[in-house]
Design an enzyme around this catalytic site. Structure first.
Site, mmCIF file in Angstrom:
data_model
loop_
_atom_site.group_PDB
_atom_site.id
_atom_site.type_symbol
_atom_site.label_atom_id
_atom_site.label_comp_id
_atom_site.label_asym_id
_atom_site.label_seq_id
_atom_site.Cartn_x
_atom_site.Cartn_y
_atom_site.Cartn_z
ATOM 1 N N GLU A 393 0.826 -1.223 0.000
ATOM 2 C CA GLU A 393 0.000 0.000 0.000
ATOM 3 C C GLU A 393 0.855 1.265 0.000
ATOM 4 O OE1 GLU A 393 -2.921 -0.330 3.086
ATOM 5 O OE2 GLU A 393 -3.812 -2.130 2.213
ATOM 6 N N GLU A 497 -6.077 -9.117 0.540
ATOM 7 C CA GLU A 497 -6.940 -8.573 1.590
ATOM 8 C C GLU A 497 -8.279 -8.179 0.968
ATOM 9 O OE1 GLU A 497 -5.472 -5.502 4.217
ATOM 10 O OE2 GLU A 497 -3.408 -5.916 3.601
#
Length: 563
Positions: A393, A497
């Site tokens: 991220e 995720e």
């Protein structure tokens, strides 16, 4: 009779004067809604950047800048002086398409695709065909900036691309000599709007763009040269010469042509890695097709691990856990259950649990070499497949992690250092590059040689201020948006995720849609559900969302998947 005639002449004169005043007062409205106007622009062509070719057919000093404002229903043209300028100079023409009147249900891109600007395109083609000099046509620039400064902004990339190619194809059909310029500002996410090589001759970026200056979602460069470097980096997948447009709104410096030589030297320094020729592409690269879908969970409370469809477990760790032996203990528990492992390595803590604000620099100067060596020895000593996800991220413009909001080249260099350390981990380890899938993800792409899988995260909650679960986005909506951002990158996906909050009935509905999307996309090799609440520290005063699902819901979801 003379008095009557005099009065008539007086009234006629007054009427003409009144009409002139009215027309003068209505001139802005007349120009705005009934004219297609060509007029000089305050933008300036500062330079041409072509890293692959020292020569160019374009000299900045010989180019004048013009702008054309088109209205979809405007019947008349005011060409101004552009035809005379084309006798003396090359012209960089920026075409803007606007709507006549106020119609909030109309999309200017749709209007163009429906032929409502065809007359204007043909008129421009006629101007170009008669010109002695070259015209470089920029159409609806700054399309990627997330604002409503222009009516073609905040539109889907696919819609813009279709409209751009419609415009460019028709223009070139009637004006073969036209040079078409694809013209992002150079803002994060610009390549999402790349229309392909077919009709594009040049690319342009804008320094001091007024629409970009109207937003502040991403950290601004401290200098104009720093801004130039950022914008050129974002175009590394596109092998076209770049026009540097100075919008006249640069506060700290004007464009310096000497910067181009410095930027070329900078790119050549990283030519074999960050700026490799292998990056260049024209369209979405073909992705491998899965044979078996892997299904995993991040499940610290061990509520779902015993389900027969679960084949992968997710572990988050850091250098402190590796040093203390905590990671090895958890890792061996997973492999003892004969599950494969996703290892998300967060390199931001030492053994004392202190956050490291200089993570990338410390990685590159060897500070963590011993920890990396120990990590590789643990994850390579098993027959289970390990999906190693490192510094994830990174593209989100926040500071939740020390490696976020950093220079992409430094991030890429640190990623490659880790994945190639001492020859890299064992053959059982798959290298995972893990952006969230947000704007600007591709800026951090480290190269095909150090990536086996691309990971993205998909959570239903689009904004942390939303408390109503029904306002969460569908899995398919998020997936399609994020997957499109990976179209330059020829690697399969592993959704490491994903999660949704809310009542069990709502979760089941959302997960059913997720299963349908996953089944329809065979380049998705694996999915992993986040079966826990999020880190409360990341949500401030707002309660952290709980993504947990019941074993019953997981079983139902797995039955819907085509394994």
């Amino acid at each position: 009779m003379k008095n009557i005639r005099s009065k008539r002449l007086l009234f006629a004169g007054l009427a003409i004067a009144l009409l002139a005043v009215v027309l003068w007062l209505l001139k802005p409205l007349y120009r705005s809604y009934y004219l297609n106007i060509y007029y000089p622009s305050n933008e300036r062509l500062g330079g041409i950047f072509n890293v692959n070719n020292t020569g160019t057919d374009l000299q900045p000093g010989n180019v004048v800048s013009y702008k054309a404002t088109w209205r979809n229903n405007a019947p008349w043209y005011d060409k101004g002086e552009i035809e005379k300028e084309l006798v003396k100079h090359d012209v960089m023409l920026t075409v803007e398409t606007w709507l006549s009147g106020v119609n909030y249900n109309t999309n200017v891109l749709t209007e163009l695709k429906n032929g409502k600007f065809d007359k204007q395109i043909l008129e421009l083609a006629a101007i170009i065909s008669k010109a002695r000099n070259q015209v470089y046509v920029r159409w609806n620039p700054d399309m990627e900036v997330p604002t409503n400064f222009y009516p073609w902004q905040y539109q889907s990339p696919q819609s813009y691309i279709t409209s751009f190619n419609y415009f460019a194809k028709k223009l070139k059909q009637y004006a073969h000599s036209a040079k078409v310029v694809w013209s992002p500002s150079g803002y994060p996410g610009d390549t999402e709007y790349w229309p392909g090589n077919k009709y594009v001759d040049y690319v342009s970026i804008t320094l001091g763009s007024p629409s970009e200056n109207s937003v502040n979602f991403y950290p601004a460069a401290k200098t104009t040269q720093g801004m130039l470097r950022q914008k050129l980096h974002r175009l590394r997948f596109i092998n076209k010469p770049v026009l540097i447009v100075d919008a006249g709104n640069i506060s700290n410096a004007t464009f310096q042509p000497t910067w181009l030589a410095e930027e070329k030297a900078y790119i050549n320094r990283y030519r074999q890695t960050v700026y490799s020729d292998s990056n260049y592409t024209d369209s979405c690269k073909a992705k491998p097709i899965r044979k078996v879908l892997q299904v995993g969970v991040f499940d610290p409370n061990k509520r779902l691990l015993n389900q027969k469809n679960i084949t992968v477990e997710h572990l988050f760790t850091d250098f402190g856990e590796v040093e203390r032996g905590d990671f090895e203990k958890k890792f061996l528990e997973v492999t003892g259950r004969h599950h494969d492992v996703i290892v998300t390595m967060e390199p931001w803590k030492d053994a004392a649990h202190k956050a490291d604000t200089l993570t990338l620099e410390r990685i590159l100067n060897g500070t963590f070499d011993q920890q990396i060596k120990k990590l590789f020895s643990i994850i390579s000593a098993t027959n289970q497949t390990v999906y190693l996800r490192w510094m994830h991220e990174m593209e989100i413009p926040i500071h939740r992690y020390a490696w976020q909001s950093q220079d992409p080249v430094t991030y890429i260099t640190a990623y490659r250092y880790f994945m190639q350390f001492n020859g890299g981990p064992g053959k059982n380890v798959k290298k995972v590059w893990g952006p969230a899938g947000d704007r600007g993800s591709a800026d951090f792409w480290p190269g095909s040689d150090v990536v086996d899988f691309i990971s993205i995260a998909i959570y239903g909650l689009p904004d942390k201020n939303i408390t109503d679960p029904d306002k969460q986005e569908a899995f398919s909506t998020i997936f399609n948006r994020k997957y499109f951002r990976m179209r330059f990158l020829g690697k399969p996906l592993f959704i490491t995720e994903f999660g949704v909050k809310g009542p069990e009935s709502f979760q089941d509905q959302w997960l059913a849609g997720a299963a349908k999307t996953i089944n329809a996309n065979p380049h998705v090799f694996g999915v992993c559900y986040f079966n826990l609440y999020d880190n409360p520290k990341a949500w401030g005063s707002i309660k952290a969302p709980d993504w947990s699902m019941t074993p019953k819901s997981m079983a139902k979801f797995c039955r819907l998947l085509k394994r």
